[in-house]
Write an enzyme that holds these catalytic residues in place. Structure first.
Site, PDB file in Angstrom:
ATOM      1  CE  LYS A  24      -1.452   3.546  -6.881  1.00 40.81           C
ATOM      2  NZ  LYS A  24      -1.069   2.180  -6.727  1.00 40.81           N
ATOM      3  N   GLY A 103       3.742   1.928  -0.915  1.00 43.47           N
ATOM      4  CA  GLY A 103       4.498   0.524  -0.929  1.00 43.47           C
ATOM      5  C   GLY A 103       3.747  -0.607  -0.066  1.00 43.47           C
ATOM      6  CG  MET A 105      -1.657  -3.676  -0.348  1.00 42.55           C
ATOM      7  SD  MET A 105      -3.422  -3.675  -0.057  1.00 42.55           S
ATOM      8  CE  MET A 105      -3.616  -1.892   0.297  1.00 42.55           C
ATOM      9  CG  HIS A 454      10.196   1.372   1.250  1.00 43.04           C
ATOM     10  ND1 HIS A 454      10.878   1.244   2.333  1.00 43.04           N
ATOM     11  CD2 HIS A 454       8.976   1.339   1.364  1.00 43.04           C
ATOM     12  CE1 HIS A 454      10.067   0.864   2.997  1.00 43.04           C
ATOM     13  NE2 HIS A 454       8.766   0.843   2.600  1.00 43.04           N
ATOM     14  CB  SER A 770      -5.754  24.856  35.769  1.00 50.42           C
ATOM     15  OG  SER A 770      -4.864  24.278  35.200  1.00 50.42           O
ATOM     16  CE1 TYR A 858      -4.044  27.852  31.135  1.00 54.47           C
ATOM     17  CE2 TYR A 858      -5.957  29.233  31.788  1.00 54.47           C
ATOM     18  CZ  TYR A 858      -4.990  28.158  32.241  1.00 54.47           C
ATOM     19  OH  TYR A 858      -4.844  27.716  33.448  1.00 54.47           O
TER      20      TYR A 858
HETATM   21  P1  ADP Z   1       2.655   2.151  -5.988  1.00 53.65           P
HETATM   22  O1  ADP Z   1       1.371   2.484  -5.109  1.00 53.65           O
HETATM   23  O2  ADP Z   1       3.446   1.069  -4.970  1.00 53.65           O
HETATM   24  O3  ADP Z   1       3.316   3.328  -6.340  1.00 53.65           O
HETATM   25  P2  ADP Z   1       1.602   1.983  -8.522  1.00 53.65           P
HETATM   26  O4  ADP Z   1       0.277   0.960  -8.760  1.00 53.65           O
HETATM   27  O5  ADP Z   1       1.590   3.193  -8.629  1.00 53.65           O
HETATM   28  O6  ADP Z   1       2.208   1.357  -7.229  1.00 53.65           O
HETATM   29  O7  ADP Z   1       2.672   1.342  -9.621  1.00 53.65           O
HETATM   30  C1  ADP Z   1       3.795   0.787  -9.480  1.00 53.65           C
HETATM   31  C2  ADP Z   1       4.609   1.191 -10.707  1.00 53.65           C
HETATM   32  O8  ADP Z   1       4.229   0.730 -12.009  1.00 53.65           O
HETATM   33  C3  ADP Z   1       4.814   2.833 -10.853  1.00 53.65           C
HETATM   34  O9  ADP Z   1       6.096   3.071 -11.219  1.00 53.65           O
HETATM   35  C4  ADP Z   1       3.893   2.926 -11.924  1.00 53.65           C
HETATM   36  O10 ADP Z   1       3.866   4.067 -12.370  1.00 53.65           O
HETATM   37  C5  ADP Z   1       3.912   1.799 -12.747  1.00 53.65           C
HETATM   38  N1  ADP Z   1       2.562   1.468 -13.437  1.00 53.65           N
HETATM   39  C6  ADP Z   1       1.328   1.247 -13.027  1.00 53.65           C
HETATM   40  N2  ADP Z   1       0.642   1.030 -13.740  1.00 53.65           N
HETATM   41  C7  ADP Z   1       1.202   1.115 -14.963  1.00 53.65           C
HETATM   42  C8  ADP Z   1       0.781   1.129 -16.484  1.00 53.65           C
HETATM   43  N3  ADP Z   1      -0.496   1.050 -16.903  1.00 53.65           N
HETATM   44  N4  ADP Z   1       1.497   1.302 -17.360  1.00 53.65           N
HETATM   45  C9  ADP Z   1       3.001   1.554 -17.220  1.00 53.65           C
HETATM   46  N5  ADP Z   1       3.409   1.731 -15.919  1.00 53.65           N
HETATM   47  C10 ADP Z   1       2.651   1.397 -14.893  1.00 53.65           C
HETATM   48 MG    MG Z   2       2.431   4.726  -7.498  1.00 50.66          MG
END
Ligand code: ADP
Ligand code: MG
Ligand code: MG
Length: 883
Positions: A24, A103, A105, A454, A770, A858
């Site tokens: 990320k 999903g 963490m 999810h 084989s 093969y």
């Molecule tokens: P996941 O890995 O479960 O998708 P995320 O960290 O991507 O978790 O975030 C969960 C939700 O929060 C997502 O919809 C994301 O777009 C939103 N989100 C995360 N950071 C911000 C932020 N700084 N401002 C607005 N929304 C956010």
């Molecule tokens: Mg996300």
């Protein structure tokens, strides 16, 4: 002493720094650096997480100072201050491992809010209700994710608030209502933790960071890693990002999108959004979101910018992207991008399309599709001609069809799954806590949530059929039933779902065999161009041989002859052969078997005209063809007691004696394989004659045939010398008798360690090897597959004694070492020695790769796995180069 750099600004990172910054974070950095609108942020490295675990769950020295320093940078960039009651800086705290774990963490949004800053937020936004909505969300997320208070306790308070006001949706509550909820949340937190809710933003931040690090080892993360074979020591990064708000009114929103359809691969933007919503609202299935296309009408300018951004990201990453975005007061912000998960069908279509669009090469296309994923397409689907009794229709979230008993609970699904039951997990929505149930089920059905919920994402990742957002279903967990219209479906009832159409049917529905789409053909033909290793199939019948050819097999790597002996009409003759008291009696039985076997070989060789066919002579211990001793004894007693004819009783007793005489202490290591050929040469001679007579007839008919006679379980070249002499003798006789000449080879299976150790000697006689890796694995490890898998293999995997089940994924370290040696030794004696593999491993992608690496000519596998092996062989060729 200088401390390590544990914190990076988005500007300081790149997409290829995933190991350090997490997926990320690395992608947020990349998007920032290519000029996309990303709210500023910082990343705490996976290195910090690893050291956190190394020093007994304490932040490594220097990390905290660096975080404080970089928060100042964010403050300067935004002109807001952390904890400032006038104009507060708010952030999200997001986990992000090097490999995406959807999903697993949870993210905390709106961090930095407290009783004072919430007023600042209200003032700067001009919206009390919004500020309190953010605060209650934060209290809930912080309470749940960081403080470990069960989510439903917050839910209960919210439900009460809605009941008091007699409303259905969160967005119908007012500022005053939220103020009450906020107070109750704070009380709940104090009650549950024994301490007041921490008001200081820095404390909130460090506790959230701590929780993210800690969550690396929570149960569901561990389960997810195990299922997906993700190493446990990667650690997670933490992203701290300035908040943007999708819940500031009707010119705001939040959404997720795939740059192409992740289910079919079609090149159209595919996504969903919700107006006036924050963060997880879209994927949590709280309200059913709108399809991305309607954004074009609602906010044309934003839509246009979004489409362009998606195109730019796809070009930049040269792959389909899965994107999160938020719109704050008409302005678009990008919050995440990553390579999108997709079904096998979509993976193939996207790869082939991208080659045609000039975005990637054929080699890359071949690497883009996970061979194991192809399994999904080689599965059965609902017969399109069947007339279906559709009881409901939801969203087609993950293709494929499944039938099974309805089960409502993940734990129960897991338990029933272990008993081998076929199940459909039915939930209102799923959460990461349901993972084990999803794993156990054949298909997933939910009543809420969209194509990016999810359940949908996880099911697609696992290649399981899924129907989502089937709102006609009224699910009652307590009564363990769901209602559609008048119909009540109870736990244990059978239903079928079709994840390609979204249909739900009562009962079992007819299914059909898969066929290969034009794109799939295209990809496989590129794989064939690229690969430098042959792919054959294991087939025992002309029908299987034909199927194998259809799937692209270039010959047969293993024809087992024992299955032919088991046929109803033959078994009595085979038994007569085994039980024969004299050589004459045995010869009589063999004479009867000869034309039958000849017919079998004729059919198979003909189906594989022009291609090689390896035929293995009789392999299993003879008692497998005889009745079971215990059953026979019971039968004799019964006959005695009921006054059965003396003659019949005698005959059965004779049979029982013979069965007992043939019984072995350890049949797997007993009188089988070429040991049978040594003691009963006439059996092998009959089989050789059948092969060669079939060959001679086909040659006379002008069909090109390439028989390879294979001697099983050889331990020494002397066995092979004797048996090869005999086979050659028979061949010469048949040629003489039919007046034709034909080519054939004689070789051996390598399936016990001694044969591998003495491969140089064995190759003096063997014209091909084989690897029978099923037996070779058993004999090298010294335990049988059935015993191991039934009794202790799980412990071995759980305790990480073995990295994989060696009966599924070839044990490179042990068995593989013997194979490598055998190839080398064999080719020392006979440089042009043909070497293949015919065990189950021949269709398992990582094993196929290893086979290429050690120089096999093969691989051979079951017909349905041939396409998988073709693709895996091409990938191995790209990886190791051509030979
Ligand atoms: P996941 O890995 O479960 O998708 P995320 O960290 O991507 O978790 O975030 C969960 C939700 O929060 C997502 O919809 C994301 O777009 C939103 N989100 C995360 N950071 C911000 C932020 N700084 N401002 C607005 N929304 C956010
Ligand atoms: Mg996300
Ligand atoms: Mg064997």
């Amino acid at each position: 002493m200088s401390v390590k750099k544990y914190v990076y600004l988005f500007e300081e990172g790149r997409a290829d720094m995933k190991n350090l910054l997490g997926g990320k974070g690395a992608n947020l950095a990349e998007m920032t650096n290519i000029g996309l609108p990303v709210p500023p942020g910082l990343i705490i490295t996976t290195e910090a997480c690893k050291e956190f675990y190394a020093c007994d769950k304490k932040f490594p020295p220097g990390m905290e100072e660096q975080v404080r320093e970089y928060i100042k940078v964010l403050e300067d960039k935004t002109g807001k201050r952390f904890g400032d009651p006038q104009n507060p800086l708010l952030v999200s705290v997001r986990s992000g491992a090097p490999i995406s774990m959807p999903g697993m963490m949870d993210t905390v949004l709106n961090l930095g809010l407290n009783d004072a800053t919430v007023q600042g937020l209200a003032a700067t936004s001009g919206d009390d209700r919004f500020a309190l909505d953010c605060y209650r969300r934060f209290l809930n997320m912080f309470g749940d994710v960081v403080l470990g208070i069960e989510h439903h306790k917050f839910e209960r308070i919210l439900e009460h608030a809605k009941q008091r006001k007699q409303v259905d949706y969160d967005n119908q509550l007012t500022a005053e209502d939220w103020q009450v909820v906020v107070e109750e949340y704070k009380k709940l937190i104090e009650r549950e933790t024994g301490e007041p809710f921490p008001q200081a933003p820095m404390e909130q931040l460090f506790r959230a960071i701590y929780a993210v690090f800690n969550s690396w080892n929570n149960d569901r993360a561990i389960v997810y890693r195990k299922i997906n074979k993700i190493p446990d020591d990667l650690g997670t990064a933490v992203n701290v990002q300035v908040m943007v708000f999708g819940n500031l009114g009707n010119d705001c929103g939040t959404g997720v999108a795939f740059t192409r359809n992740p289910s079919t691969g079609e090149n159209v933007l595919y996504g969903e959004y919700l107006i006036n919503a924050q963060g997880e609202d879209v994927v949590a299935g709280i309200r059913t979101p709108q399809p991305i296309a309607t954004l074009q009408q609602e906010m044309p300018a934003v839509y246009e910018q979004f489409v362009q951004t998606c195109q730019l990201l796809e070009k930049h990453y040269r792959n389909m992207q899965d994107i999160e975005f938020t719109i704050e007061r008409g302005k678009l912000y990008m919050l995440q991008t990553r390579t999108g998960k997709r079904t096998a069908q979509a993976a193939i279509k996207i790869a082939v399309d991208m080659v045609q669009e000039g975005l990637i090469s054929k080699e890359e296309a071949v690497l883009r599709v996970e061979p194991a994923q192809l399994d999904q397409l080689l599965h059965r689907r609902i017969d399109p001609k069947a007339s279906l009794e559709v009881i409901a229709k939801g969203l087609p979230a993950s293709p494929g069809a499944a039938s099974g008993q309805v089960v409502f609970d993940a734990d129960e699904a897991e338990r029933l799954g272990k008993q081998g039951e076929k199940l459909i997990l039915v939930r209102m929505e799923t959460t990461p806590d349901d993972i084990h149930g999803i794993v156990a089920a054949q298909g997933i059905l939910t009543s809420r949530g969209g194509m990016t919920s999810h359940a949908a994402v996880v099911a697609r990742g696992m290649g399981k059929p899924c129907v989502c957002g089937c709102e006609a279903l009224r699910i009652d967990y307590e009564r363990e039933e769901f209602v559609v219209g008048q119909l009540v479906v109870k736990k244990g009832d059978i239903i079928s779902i079709d994840g390609a159409s979204g249909q739900v049917m009562l009962g079992q529905v007819p299914m059909i065999d898969p066929e290969i789409s034009p794109e799939f053909q295209q990809l496989l033909s590129w794989a064939d161009e690229i690969r430098a290793m042959g792919v054959r199939a294991n087939a025992d019948t002309p029908e299987d041989a034909a199927k194998a050819r259809e799937f692209g097999a270039e010959g047969i790597g293993l024809t087992r002859t024992e299955h032919m002996f088991m046929a109803q009409d033959r078994l009595p003759i085979v038994q007569q052969m085994i039980l024969a008291a004299t050589p004459e009696e045995r010869a009589q039985a063999l004479d009867k078997l000869l034309p039958m076997q000849e017919g079998d070989f004729y059919g198979i060789l003909k189906a594989m005209a022009g291609l090689p066919v390896t035929i293995r002579l009789l392999d299993p211990p003879l008692h497998e063809f005889l009745p079971n001793a215990e059953e026979l004894a019971v039968e004799i007693t019964r006959l005695r007691l009921t006054g059965g004819a003396e003659k019949e009783v005698r005959a059965k007793e004779d049979l029982l004696r013979k069965v007992r005489a043939l019984s072995e202490f350890n049949p797997m290591l007993g009188h089988r394989g070429c040991r049978l050929g040594i003691t009963f040469p006439e059996v092998y001679a009959m089989q050789a004659r059948a092969i060669f007579q079939a060959t001679a007839r086909l040659v006379q008919e002008g069909v090109e045939v390439i028989p390879e006679v294979e001697i099983p379980l050889v331990i020494d070249v002397n066995e092979l010398r004797l048996l090869k002499e005999m086979v050659s003798q028979v061949a010469a006789e048949v040629m003489e008798q039919f007046g034709v000449k034909f080519e054939y080879t004689v070789g051996t299976m390598i399936e016990v360690p001694r044969a591998a150790l003495l491969a140089d000697e064995v190759a003096r006689e063997a014209e091909f090897f084989s690897f029978g890796t099923n037996d070779l694995t058993q004999t090298t490890l010294g335990f049988s597959r059935d015993d191991a898998e039934g009794k202790f293999m799980n412990d071995y995997l759980e305790k990480k004694i073995l990295p994989e089940n060696p009966f599924v994924v070839l044990d490179r370290k042990g068995v593989g070492k013997l194979m490598r040696m055998a190839v080398e030794l064999g080719r020392q004696t006979r440089p042009d020695l043909l070497v293949g593999i015919c065990g189950e491993h021949g269709g398992e992608p990582s094993s196929v790769e290893f086979c290429y690496e050690i120089g096999l000519n093969y691989v051979s596998c079951s017909p349905f796995r041939v396409p998988i092996a073709r693709l895996a062989a091409a990938q191995a060729t790209v990886k190791y180069g051509r030979r």
